[in-house]
Design a protein around this motif. Structure first.
Motif, PDB file in Angstrom:
ATOM      1  N   GLY A  36       0.800  -1.216   0.000  1.00  0.00           N
ATOM      2  CA  GLY A  36       0.000   0.000   0.000  1.00  0.00           C
ATOM      3  C   GLY A  36       0.836   1.270   0.000  1.00  0.00           C
ATOM      4  N   TRP A  37       0.456   2.192   0.883  1.00  0.00           N
ATOM      5  CA  TRP A  37       1.134   3.486   0.926  1.00  0.00           C
ATOM      6  C   TRP A  37       2.569   3.388   1.406  1.00  0.00           C
ATOM      7  N   TYR A  38       2.905   2.347   2.151  1.00  0.00           N
ATOM      8  CA  TYR A  38       4.290   2.178   2.585  1.00  0.00           C
ATOM      9  C   TYR A  38       5.203   1.754   1.444  1.00  0.00           C
ATOM     10  N   ALA A  39       4.625   1.347   0.323  1.00  0.00           N
ATOM     11  CA  ALA A  39       5.424   1.077  -0.865  1.00  0.00           C
ATOM     12  C   ALA A  39       5.623   2.343  -1.683  1.00  0.00           C
ATOM     13  N   ARG A  40       4.901   3.402  -1.349  1.00  0.00           N
ATOM     14  CA  ARG A  40       4.991   4.671  -2.079  1.00  0.00           C
ATOM     15  C   ARG A  40       5.858   5.699  -1.348  1.00  0.00           C
ATOM     16  N   CYS A  41       5.765   5.730  -0.024  1.00  0.00           N
ATOM     17  CA  CYS A  41       6.614   6.633   0.764  1.00  0.00           C
ATOM     18  C   CYS A  41       6.823   6.024   2.145  1.00  0.00           C
ATOM     19  N   ARG A  42       7.858   6.486   2.835  1.00  0.00           N
ATOM     20  CA  ARG A  42       8.242   5.841   4.094  1.00  0.00           C
ATOM     21  C   ARG A  42       7.368   6.254   5.274  1.00  0.00           C
ATOM     22  N   HIS A  43       6.721   7.405   5.191  1.00  0.00           N
ATOM     23  CA  HIS A  43       5.953   7.907   6.332  1.00  0.00           C
ATOM     24  C   HIS A  43       4.565   8.402   5.910  1.00  0.00           C
ATOM     25  N   PRO A  44       3.736   7.502   5.420  1.00  0.00           N
ATOM     26  CA  PRO A  44       2.422   7.921   4.914  1.00  0.00           C
ATOM     27  C   PRO A  44       1.491   8.485   5.989  1.00  0.00           C
ATOM     28  N   GLN A  45       1.618   8.020   7.240  1.00  0.00           N
ATOM     29  CA  GLN A  45       0.735   8.537   8.279  1.00  0.00           C
ATOM     30  C   GLN A  45       1.041  10.000   8.587  1.00  0.00           C
ATOM     31  N   TYR A  46       2.312  10.343   8.643  1.00  0.00           N
ATOM     32  CA  TYR A  46       2.665  11.747   8.866  1.00  0.00           C
ATOM     33  C   TYR A  46       2.288  12.597   7.659  1.00  0.00           C
ATOM     34  N   LEU A  47       2.457  12.036   6.477  1.00  0.00           N
ATOM     35  CA  LEU A  47       2.019  12.724   5.256  1.00  0.00           C
ATOM     36  C   LEU A  47       0.525  13.007   5.328  1.00  0.00           C
ATOM     37  N   ALA A  48      -0.240  12.039   5.812  1.00  0.00           N
ATOM     38  CA  ALA A  48      -1.694  12.209   5.912  1.00  0.00           C
ATOM     39  C   ALA A  48      -2.061  13.355   6.845  1.00  0.00           C
ATOM     40  N   PHE A  49      -1.404  13.440   8.004  1.00  0.00           N
ATOM     41  CA  PHE A  49      -1.678  14.542   8.927  1.00  0.00           C
ATOM     42  C   PHE A  49      -1.380  15.891   8.275  1.00  0.00           C
ATOM     43  N   ILE A  50      -0.281  15.978   7.539  1.00  0.00           N
ATOM     44  CA  ILE A  50       0.090  17.229   6.875  1.00  0.00           C
ATOM     45  C   ILE A  50      -0.943  17.611   5.820  1.00  0.00           C
ATOM     46  N   ILE A  51      -1.403  16.633   5.043  1.00  0.00           N
ATOM     47  CA  ILE A  51      -2.413  16.894   4.012  1.00  0.00           C
ATOM     48  C   ILE A  51      -3.709  17.385   4.637  1.00  0.00           C
ATOM     49  N   ILE A  52      -4.140  16.748   5.726  1.00  0.00           N
ATOM     50  CA  ILE A  52      -5.381  17.151   6.396  1.00  0.00           C
ATOM     51  C   ILE A  52      -5.276  18.578   6.914  1.00  0.00           C
ATOM     52  N   MET A  53      -4.169  18.897   7.559  1.00  0.00           N
ATOM     53  CA  MET A  53      -3.993  20.248   8.093  1.00  0.00           C
ATOM     54  C   MET A  53      -3.956  21.292   6.982  1.00  0.00           C
ATOM     55  N   PHE A  54      -3.269  20.980   5.883  1.00  0.00           N
ATOM     56  CA  PHE A  54      -3.230  21.914   4.763  1.00  0.00           C
ATOM     57  C   PHE A  54      -4.621  22.108   4.173  1.00  0.00           C
ATOM     58  N   GLY A  55      -5.401  21.019   4.126  1.00  0.00           N
ATOM     59  CA  GLY A  55      -6.772  21.122   3.641  1.00  0.00           C
ATOM     60  C   GLY A  55      -7.590  22.082   4.486  1.00  0.00           C
ATOM     61  N   PHE A  56      -7.448  21.999   5.793  1.00  0.00           N
ATOM     62  CA  PHE A  56      -8.161  22.916   6.679  1.00  0.00           C
ATOM     63  C   PHE A  56      -7.683  24.358   6.504  1.00  0.00           C
ATOM     64  N   LEU A  57      -6.404  24.546   6.213  1.00  0.00           N
ATOM     65  CA  LEU A  57      -5.883  25.896   6.006  1.00  0.00           C
ATOM     66  C   LEU A  57      -6.506  26.546   4.771  1.00  0.00           C
ATOM     67  N   LEU A  58      -6.763  25.766   3.731  1.00  0.00           N
ATOM     68  CA  LEU A  58      -7.420  26.302   2.546  1.00  0.00           C
ATOM     69  C   LEU A  58      -8.836  26.772   2.874  1.00  0.00           C
ATOM     70  N   GLN A  59      -9.469  26.062   3.778  1.00  0.00           N
ATOM     71  CA  GLN A  59     -10.855  26.355   4.127  1.00  0.00           C
ATOM     72  C   GLN A  59     -10.987  27.494   5.128  1.00  0.00           C
ATOM     73  N   TRP A  60     -10.109  27.520   6.130  1.00  0.00           N
ATOM     74  CA  TRP A  60     -10.258  28.490   7.213  1.00  0.00           C
ATOM     75  C   TRP A  60      -8.892  28.871   7.783  1.00  0.00           C
ATOM     76  N   PRO A  61      -8.114  29.667   7.053  1.00  0.00           N
ATOM     77  CA  PRO A  61      -6.791  30.053   7.554  1.00  0.00           C
ATOM     78  C   PRO A  61      -6.890  31.040   8.706  1.00  0.00           C
ATOM     79  N   THR A  62      -6.091  30.832   9.732  1.00  0.00           N
ATOM     80  CA  THR A  62      -6.040  31.748  10.873  1.00  0.00           C
ATOM     81  C   THR A  62      -4.582  31.978  11.229  1.00  0.00           C
ATOM     82  N   ILE A  63      -4.311  33.035  11.970  1.00  0.00           N
ATOM     83  CA  ILE A  63      -2.924  33.303  12.370  1.00  0.00           C
ATOM     84  C   ILE A  63      -2.349  32.161  13.203  1.00  0.00           C
ATOM     85  N   PRO A  64      -3.071  31.651  14.226  1.00  0.00           N
ATOM     86  CA  PRO A  64      -2.504  30.544  15.016  1.00  0.00           C
ATOM     87  C   PRO A  64      -2.213  29.293  14.188  1.00  0.00           C
TER      88      PRO A  64
END
Length: 218
Positions: free
Chosen positions: A135-163
């Motif tokens: 699965g994803w471990y054959a594509r990159c070494r740290h897919p779970q951390y990648l997933a957290f980063i993608i989710i957070m970036f998605g929220f930033l597109l929707q509702w960016p705040t200074i914090p």
């Protein structure tokens, strides 16, 4: 409605934060100290996000003078106008159906999909005492951390705040450091097998094609 605030809705802050943190918890199922640190960092971002989305609009108050001057007549205490990125880019119509909101939802869904899929592979490997290799471990070494980063970036597109804008790069660094810590453990456990995996597999940016045989980490 003009002059009527859409904030102070602390029940929604608690409810939405709990839902997304629970989703992340159910997909990650933290066991180690590193797992808990990863989930804790993500949880902090989520709480900060929904606090500004429904609780107290710190960013809007901080920028109130500039916003009033640049966008006279817009009530920034309404939920609709809280989508600051849409306003700054001049996007019209319901923000919930804007290209940014659609992209945001797509990234969030994709992030949770990667999180769930990668955990299933990792859990199976851990039970067998082996390295994750499908699965994803054959594509990159740290897919779970990648997933957290993608989710957070998605929220930033929707509702960016200074914090959250301040927290995002800090959390990316946190995840990179956690990944390095886990790689040291993987090297100690799997040795040359993992070194070969490091040479062939990118850390975070996934390869588009999935190799037929690979090995992985957390």
């Amino acid at each position: 409605m003009q002059g009527e605030s859409s904030y102070g809705l602390w029940t929604l802050v608690i409810l939405n934060s709990a839902i997304f943190i629970f989703f992340a918890f159910s997909f990650v199922k933290p066991k180690t100290r590193t797992d808990w640190r990863s989930l804790g960092a993500f949880s902090g971002f989520i709480i900060a996000l929904f606090t500004e989305m429904y609780g107290f609009p710190l960013t809007i108050y901080f920028l109130s003078g500039w916003l009033a001057e640049q966008y006279p007549g817009i009530d920034f205490l309404s939920h609709e106008s809280g989508h600051l990125l849409d306003t700054l880019l001049g996007l019209e119509g319901d923000a919930h159906f804007s290209i940014l909101h659609i992209a945001s939802n797509a990234l969030i869904i994709m992030g949770f999909f990667i999180l769930s899929s990668s955990w299933a592979v990792l859990h199976k490997a851990q039970q067998a005492g082996a390295m994750a290799s499908d699965g994803w471990y054959a594509r990159c070494r740290h897919p779970q951390y990648l997933a957290f980063i993608i989710i957070m970036f998605g929220f930033l597109l929707q509702w960016p705040t200074i914090p959250t804008l301040v927290m995002f790069p800090i959390l990316v660094v946190v995840y990179v450091r956690l990944a390095r810590t886990e790689e040291k453990k993987a090297l100690a456990e799997f040795g040359e097998q993992y070194r070969q995996y490091q040479r062939k597999t990118p850390a975070f940016i996934p390869r588009l094609s999935q190799p037929s045989m690979q090995a992985g980490s957390t």
